[in-house]
Design an enzyme around this catalytic site. Structure first.
Site, short mmCIF file in Angstrom:
data_model
loop_
_atom_site.label_atom_id
_atom_site.label_comp_id
_atom_site.label_asym_id
_atom_site.label_seq_id
_atom_site.Cartn_x
_atom_site.Cartn_y
_atom_site.Cartn_z
N HIS A 125 33.40 8.03 -54.57
CA HIS A 125 33.98 8.90 -55.59
C HIS A 125 33.73 10.39 -55.37
O HIS A 125 33.71 11.18 -56.31
CB HIS A 125 33.48 8.48 -56.98
CG HIS A 125 33.88 7.09 -57.33
ND1 HIS A 125 33.36 6.41 -58.40
CD2 HIS A 125 34.75 6.23 -56.73
CE1 HIS A 125 33.88 5.19 -58.47
NE2 HIS A 125 34.72 5.06 -57.45
N HIS A 163 25.02 5.24 -54.82
CA HIS A 163 26.39 5.68 -55.06
C HIS A 163 26.86 6.53 -53.87
O HIS A 163 26.50 7.70 -53.74
CB HIS A 163 26.45 6.49 -56.34
CG HIS A 163 27.82 6.65 -56.90
ND1 HIS A 163 28.96 6.22 -56.26
CD2 HIS A 163 28.25 7.20 -58.09
CE1 HIS A 163 30.02 6.50 -56.99
NE2 HIS A 163 29.62 7.09 -58.11
N TYR A 182 31.05 11.97 -54.37
CA TYR A 182 29.72 12.50 -54.64
C TYR A 182 28.97 12.67 -53.32
O TYR A 182 29.51 12.45 -52.24
CB TYR A 182 29.00 11.62 -55.65
CG TYR A 182 29.73 11.60 -56.98
CD1 TYR A 182 30.03 12.79 -57.65
CD2 TYR A 182 30.17 10.41 -57.56
CE1 TYR A 182 30.73 12.79 -58.84
CE2 TYR A 182 30.87 10.40 -58.76
CZ TYR A 182 31.15 11.60 -59.40
OH TYR A 182 31.85 11.61 -60.57
#
Length: 361
Positions: A183, A180, A185
């Site tokens: 977004h 990931h 992060y």
């Protein structure tokens, strides 16, 4: 061009179609152990029964401090690994590929879950199960506490956390791994000049800002072997001047492919609050299309894809190689079965328990 229901093979894994379940945070580990619960089984299993080709877990923490909230799932210990096994086995038994998204929330960690705590905002206090977040730079996100800036030893430890989490994911039976890097992060924080103001080898130039992600790609590829596909989720844009954009995404996707990644899941946003994003049907598809054509890599598109016809057009015109659905699958976990009917496709993987409900002319 392929159709929505053509299989897609990445390395040694074949997805039966190109309608895939996007990672969706659930904040449902009520005992805060990181161990997936019955909710994860029922939630993810419904998409496999409904015909998805690939089912990704929610963002799963590679360490306790990597979680977005204390209620997130994890895969930093063997108890969590073993609890994922029956979930993975059921997804695979229904013909879908089980995938896990490995994440680290960085400066957005230790936040209150999205439901169940009305009126609670900001950072969860240590006394209530929270912790001190880490980030590339000591700059807070919104009303969260200022994070601790990672030193080089801390960066090395995060690479190792991703490596060992990937090892446990393979042991649990997952057949696809996603990093990931979107977004807002941690990996996105390193990539974006909005959040990364370091002056060492992890800040400044694009090569430096991408260094952590590429180290993790190489580490995870070395851990999972040559058979399993490795995905990276990017935010295609920060939606603000001077931020991360689709061309930087395309460049780093090319580097990540050389380092061992296979497929790129293109979303957008999340690096800062207060940014207005012009929402509309398929509003993020152009980012996926740009990365696909510029970097010559395979990608999926996500974001307000809600009808079979819209999904089919995205794949058939080469804008993306697959579509990731989230909210539409929450509304209708059997969207792939319905899409096949509406598009005139005859599927061989209707669950026999549901055969009486199959649409017939």
């Amino acid at each position: 061009m392929p159709t929505l229901f053509d299989p897609l093979t990445l390395r040694g894994v074949t997805m039966r179609n190109r309608i895939w379940t996007s990672p969706m945070c659930q904040y449902s580990v009520l005992d805060q152990s990181g161990v997936p619960q019955q909710w994860q089984l029922v939630h993810l299993a419904s998409f496999a029964v409904g015909g998805s080709g690939l089912v990704f877990t929610e963002a799963t923490g590679v360490s306790p401090e990597a979680r977005i909230s204390p209620r997130d799932t994890g895969i930093w210990n063997d108890e969590q690994r073993d609890a994922w096994k029956p979930i993975v086995e059921f997804i695979a038994s229904q013909g879908a590929v089980p995938g896990i998204q490995l994440g680290h929330a960085g400066r957005k960690a230790s936040s209150w879950p999205a439901w169940g705590f009305t009126g609670r905002t900001g950072t969860v206090p240590v006394a209530e199960g929270g912790w001190t977040a880490v980030a590339p730079s000591p700059e807070a996100f919104g009303d969260l506490d200022v994070p601790r800036e990672l030193d080089l030893a801390g960066i090395d430890a995060i690479v190792d956390d991703f490596r060992t989490a990937a090892r446990r994911a393979v042991e649990a039976g997952f057949r696809a791994i996603e990093l990931h890097a979107a977004h807002g992060y941690l990996l996105h924080q390193f990539l974006s000049p909005i959040a990364n103001h370091r002056t060492d080898e992890y800040g400044g130039s694009l090569e430096n800002r991408a260094r952590l992600l590429l180290r993790i790609v190489e580490a995870v590829r070395g851990e999972i072997g040559d058979e399993l596909p490795l995905f990276v989720r990017f935010s295609g844009s920060d939606w603000t001047p001077g931020g991360w954009d689709e061309q930087q995404t395309a460049t780093v996707a090319g580097w990540a492919q050389n380092a061992g990644a296979d497929f790129f899941d293109i979303s957008s946003g999340g690096i800062a609050g207060g940014i207005r994003i012009p929402l509309g049907p398929g509003y993020q598809v152009p980012f996926a299309e740009h990365v696909r054509s510029s970097a010559e890599v395979e990608v999926s598109a996500v974001g307000l894809i809600t009808t079979p016809q819209q999904a089919a057009e995205i794949v058939a015109t080469g804008k993306a190689d697959a579509v990731m659905l989230a909210r539409e699958l929450l509304r209708d976990p059997h969207f792939p079965l319905r899409a096949a009917h509406e598009l005139g496709e005859q599927l061989t993987y209707w669950p026999p328990q549901y055969e009486r409900a199959r649409w017939r002319d």
